[in-house]
Design an enzyme around this catalytic site. Structure first.
Site, PDB file in Angstrom:
ATOM      1  CD  GLU A 137      -2.485  -1.237   2.745  1.00 25.38           C
ATOM      2  OE1 GLU A 137      -2.436  -0.269   3.527  1.00 25.38           O
ATOM      3  OE2 GLU A 137      -3.035  -2.314   3.032  1.00 25.38           O
ATOM      4  CE  LYS A 139       5.556   4.780   6.833  1.00 26.60           C
ATOM      5  NZ  LYS A 139       5.454   6.154   7.262  1.00 26.60           N
ATOM      6  CG  ASP A 141       4.594  12.336   5.093  1.00 26.24           C
ATOM      7  OD1 ASP A 141       4.533  11.924   6.277  1.00 26.24           O
ATOM      8  OD2 ASP A 141       5.483  13.083   4.678  1.00 26.24           O
ATOM      9  CE1 TYR A 247      -3.125   1.766   9.089  1.00 25.61           C
ATOM     10  CE2 TYR A 247      -3.130   3.724   7.698  1.00 25.61           C
ATOM     11  CZ  TYR A 247      -2.784   3.085   8.884  1.00 25.61           C
ATOM     12  OH  TYR A 247      -2.119   3.783   9.844  1.00 25.61           O
ATOM     13  CE  LYS A 335       9.563   5.930   6.503  1.00 28.07           C
ATOM     14  NZ  LYS A 335      10.293   6.822   7.374  1.00 28.07           N
ATOM     15  CB  CYS A 429      11.837  46.470  12.950  1.00 27.03           C
ATOM     16  SG  CYS A 429      11.532  46.306  11.187  1.00 27.03           S
ATOM     17  CB  CYS A 432      11.652  50.782  10.679  1.00 32.64           C
ATOM     18  SG  CYS A 432      10.634  49.920  11.888  1.00 32.64           S
ATOM     19  CB  CYS A 447       8.010  45.468  12.848  1.00 30.35           C
ATOM     20  SG  CYS A 447       8.230  47.265  12.737  1.00 30.35           S
ATOM     21  CB  CYS A 452       7.936  49.233   9.610  1.00 28.49           C
ATOM     22  SG  CYS A 452       9.205  48.122   8.988  1.00 28.49           S
TER      23      CYS A 452
HETATM   24  S1  IVH Z   1      -0.090   0.003   8.598  1.00 25.88           S
HETATM   25  C1  IVH Z   1       0.935  -2.105  12.816  1.00 25.88           C
HETATM   26  N1  IVH Z   1      -0.580   1.218   6.327  1.00 25.88           N
HETATM   27  O1  IVH Z   1       2.829   4.869   8.709  1.00 25.88           O
HETATM   28  C2  IVH Z   1       1.261  -0.969  11.905  1.00 25.88           C
HETATM   29  N2  IVH Z   1       0.462   2.478   8.046  1.00 25.88           N
HETATM   30  O2  IVH Z   1       4.737   3.277  11.164  1.00 25.88           O
HETATM   31  C3  IVH Z   1       0.103  -0.556  11.118  1.00 25.88           C
HETATM   32  N3  IVH Z   1       0.875   4.829   7.445  1.00 25.88           N
HETATM   33  O3  IVH Z   1       2.251   6.359  11.421  1.00 25.88           O
HETATM   34  C4  IVH Z   1       0.427   0.529  10.152  1.00 25.88           C
HETATM   35  N4  IVH Z   1       0.037   4.730   5.407  1.00 25.88           N
HETATM   36  O4  IVH Z   1      -0.037   5.969  10.326  1.00 25.88           O
HETATM   37  C5  IVH Z   1      -0.064   1.347   7.560  1.00 25.88           C
HETATM   38  N5  IVH Z   1      -1.119   2.150   4.271  1.00 25.88           N
HETATM   39  C6  IVH Z   1      -0.615   2.266   5.498  1.00 25.88           C
HETATM   40  C7  IVH Z   1      -0.086   3.491   5.961  1.00 25.88           C
HETATM   41  C8  IVH Z   1       0.454   3.555   7.254  1.00 25.88           C
HETATM   42  C9  IVH Z   1       0.615   5.508   6.313  1.00 25.88           C
HETATM   43  C10 IVH Z   1       1.548   5.388   8.630  1.00 25.88           C
HETATM   44  C11 IVH Z   1       0.929   5.020   9.950  1.00 25.88           C
HETATM   45  C12 IVH Z   1       2.078   5.056  10.909  1.00 25.88           C
HETATM   46  C13 IVH Z   1       3.240   4.757  10.045  1.00 25.88           C
HETATM   47  C14 IVH Z   1       3.689   3.316  10.285  1.00 25.88           C
END
Ligand code: IVH
Length: 693
Positions: A137, A139, A141, A247, A335, A429, A432, A447, A452
């Site tokens: 999936e 990840k 942010d 998720y 990552k 400031c 000025c 300021c 100014c």
């Molecule tokens: S699964 C048991 N799926 O990534 C762990 N996490 O360290 C369950 N995050 O802050 C996490 N997208 O909020 C999972 N598709 C995804 C995710 C996801 C973002 C975040 C999660 C957590 C960090 C995981």
């Protein structure tokens, strides 16, 4: 709420025609049932919108449904329920956040950075679960949000906190359209987890608005999402356009689910938005190829992702694999290779904004990051610098937030030589030398002098900007030139510029001088709304300018308004009200306005800004238009105080019909509602002196 247009669907006569007929069928039945149809339609639209699918209805149609539901709930308060979409607008103000103990702790994930880490993860998994399949999936942010449903109704939303105890943010979570307030099935308890996030576009817009209103900006979408969810006033959260991807479901045993794939399908069936980008893999090499390919595509999504999450698909195998002390053995976060580059903070300079806010800005050794050369990055405020412990001379990692804004991610302390210098906000400031103050409860330093020169320069830049007086050809460099040559001191002086003096400026030709003077003259009739915005009153943005112009219709009346009168206007709260009163109480404001008046700048609402032209009118647009885009005509209607509705009813005042108008036109004729052609509508506006572009 901004939605995309869906002309094509509208032209096919869906879905409002469908709704109309449903409504007719229901005519004899209870209002109660109609209310639930409305709710269902609104929630469907919410999900489509926040699910980033193609929206099925237009903004105007959505608003019409919402208005109708609100009206019915006002009329029959006994029908109001905690899961009605009307409850999403916020309004609950908490004093502090309560603590929530999570049903199960929220664990973090181990990280993989290279193909080798993934192979190693796969080897560990296969030792216990030889035939494992994986779901990958995105990840997202953002920040983890834990939801609890009791008897099918959303009863609690919480942040991660320390993983065991989080903060209760239920009122805020309810404002997120992608989170169902009620589930189609009512188990005693269901716990759902997912990621709350802010789309890139919302982040950029929010920061722009905050800058306009003299507030400090957010460093990235994740901070903006977290800041928005940790608001004590849920009305603020409601404005922030957050999304949510679900998720995880706790206690899956009771649901008869056997794989993560089924979990995602189950979540979608409950009405959650599930990110559609997940993929299944049986072997690690194809999984690695996919992960590496996604690193290239990471910027192509409308939200930020910082990697991928790889999960063993089978829930039984997940249980077999179990957990280490802090993370599951059945999942890992991949990552993406850092798009972070190293550079040096050569200096921290302080810039003074229009409202006097001092913004520390890092001057960097120029570096190429995500496609462009960056030599400056805002450091937002002193708290930010302290939190990240940024010193002048530090080596830092830099990235682009929201793919646009350079952001200092962190300092590399191991590269310090001892010659780094710490930064302090100047006591006076830098432009000025007036004292700098930090108001209680504020992060920003300001300021204190309204005269100014930096504030004045920024105020002029703002005054002439597009959403304000829109004086074309007058950029910051030329403004600086005019100030240096003492041809102007403030924005009002622009209206007294003379050709003979202007032409003496360096690089100023005859033609550009003429064009500039013409643009300046034209701006006198820009309208009261833009003028109010142009004044740069703190907390008064573009939209507030329009609202105030409509409500007061003249600068004089606005200037004389009391705080109580101001607060009667929707969207004007005590802070905005006070700021307006304070602004008009200043002697310098009075002098500035006098100058504008003398110059002949229009200080009355133009005819089209007056309440009256289309105020209180509900207008339905249908058929294929030629003169305007659908969005344009709807904006025009709204600009002149009218409401663009999606379906024809007895409440419709008139219909604007283009080519091939179908069921709506028929309905209008049946109900005896006036119909105009596009051309007639244009003439109608122009006769009232209202511009139609
Ligand atoms: S699964 C048991 N799926 O990534 C762990 N996490 O360290 C369950 N995050 O802050 C996490 N997208 O909020 C999972 N598709 C995804 C995710 C996801 C973002 C975040 C999660 C957590 C960090 C995981």
């Amino acid at each position: 709420m901004e939605r995309q247009d869906t002309d094509k669907e509208k032209e096919k006569g869906r879905p409002t025609a469908e709704l109309d007929s449903q409504k007719a069928e229901l005519a004899g039945q209870e209002t109660f049932e109609w209310v639930s149809v409305l709710r269902q339609r609104i929630e469907e639209a919410n999900r489509a919108y926040y699910g980033l699918d193609r929206p099925k209805i237009t903004d105007a149609e959505y608003d019409a449904l919402m208005q109708e539901l609100m009206a019915l709930e006002r009329e029959y308060p006994e029908l109001v329920r905690p899961d009605s979409p009307t409850q999403r607008v916020g309004g609950y103000i908490a004093k502090a956040f309560n603590k929530v103990v999570h049903a199960e702790p929220l664990l973090s994930l181990d990280n993989a950075f290279h193909a080798g880490d993934l192979r190693e993860f796969d080897r560990r998994v296969r030792a216990i679960s030889p035939h494992a399949e994986y779901i990958v999936e995105l990840k997202i942010d953002g920040l983890t949000v834990a939801l609890t449903y009791a008897d099918g109704i959303l009863s609690c939303g919480a942040t991660r906190g320390d993983g065991t105890v989080g903060e209760e943010i239920t009122a805020n979570v309810k404002t997120i359209g992608a989170i169902p307030l009620r589930l189609p099935q009512s188990r005693a308890r269901l716990d759902i987890r997912g990621e709350g996030y802010m789309p890139k576009a919302s982040f950029l817009q929010l920061n722009q608005e905050r800058e306009e209103e003299g507030e400090s900006t957010f460093a990235n979408p994740r901070n903006a999402a977290a800041g928005s969810l940790r608001q004590l006033n849920s009305k603020v959260t409601a404005k922030r356009k957050l999304g949510f991807f679900a998720y995880q479901v706790l206690g899956v045993d009771g649901q008869g689910l056997t794989t993560q794939e089924e979990v995602l399908a189950f979540l979608a069936s409950l009405g959650f938005v599930v990110n559609p980008e997940f993929r299944k893999f049986a072997d690690v090499e194809s999984l690695i190829a996919y992960c590496e390919g996604m690193a290239e595509k990471r910027h192509g999504f409308p939200y930020e992702i910082d990697g991928l999450v790889i999960k063993v698909n089978s829930l039984a195998e997940q249980r077999k694999l179990g957990f280490t002390a802090k993370s599951p053995r059945w999942a890992i976060a991949y990552k993406f290779p850092a798009e972070q580059v190293e550079t040096v903070v050569e200096d921290i300079v302080v810039r003074v904004g229009r409202t006097g806010v001092l913004t520390p800005t890092a001057s960097l050794t120029p570096v190429l990051v995500a496609g462009s050369t960056v030599s400056r990055a805002t450091l937002h405020n002193l708290d930010y610098i302290r939190e990240k412990d940024i010193h002048i001379g530090d080596h830092v990692l830099l990235q682009k937030a929201g793919d646009v804004i350079p952001e200092v991610v962190k300092v590399l302390p191991e590269k310090r030589t001892g010659s780094e210098r710490s930064f302090g906000m100047p006591a006076v400031c830098p432009e000025c030398a007036s004292p700098v103050l930090q108001e209680e409860g504020e992060v920003a330093h300001r300021c204190t002098s309204i005269s100014c020169p930096a504030r004045q320069r920024e105020a002029i830049i703002h005054f002439v900007s597009r959403a304000a007086m829109n004086i074309e050809g007058l950029g910051p460099a030329l403004i600086q030139q005019l100030l240096d040559a003492e041809l102007i001191q403030d924005a009002a002086d622009l209206y007294f510029l003379e050709f003979d003096k202007l032409i003496t400026l360096e690089r100023m030709g005859k033609k550009s001088a003429e064009n500039l003077l013409e643009a300046i003259t034209e701006s006198k009739a820009r309208g009261l709304g833009p003028l109010i915005f142009a004044l740069g009153i703190r907390h008064v943005g573009e939209k507030a300018g329009k609202v105030l112009a409509k409500a007061f219709a003249s600068m004089q009346r606005l200037a004389e308004a009391t705080q109580e009168e101001l607060q009667q206007i929707p969207d004007v709260g005590p802070i905005v009200g006070r700021s307006i009163v304070q602004f008009f109480a200043l002697e310098s404001t009075r002098r500035f306005l006098d100058k504008l008046r003398q110059a002949g700048v229009n200080m009355e609402a133009e005819a089209w800004e007056q309440p009256g032209l289309l105020a209180g009118k509900t207008i339905v647009v249908t058929g294929t238009l030629e003169r305007w885009e659908r969005r344009e005509i709807e904006t025009l209607i709204e600009r002149y105080g009218g409401k663009a509705a999606g379906s024809v009813s007895k409440k419709t005042d008139f219909v604007v019909a283009g080519e091939k108008a179908g069921s709506k036109l028929a309905k209008a004729k049946e109900l005896g509602i006036p119909v105009m052609t596009e051309e007639e509508f244009g003439v109608y506006l122009e006769k009232a002196g209202a511009p139609t572009k």
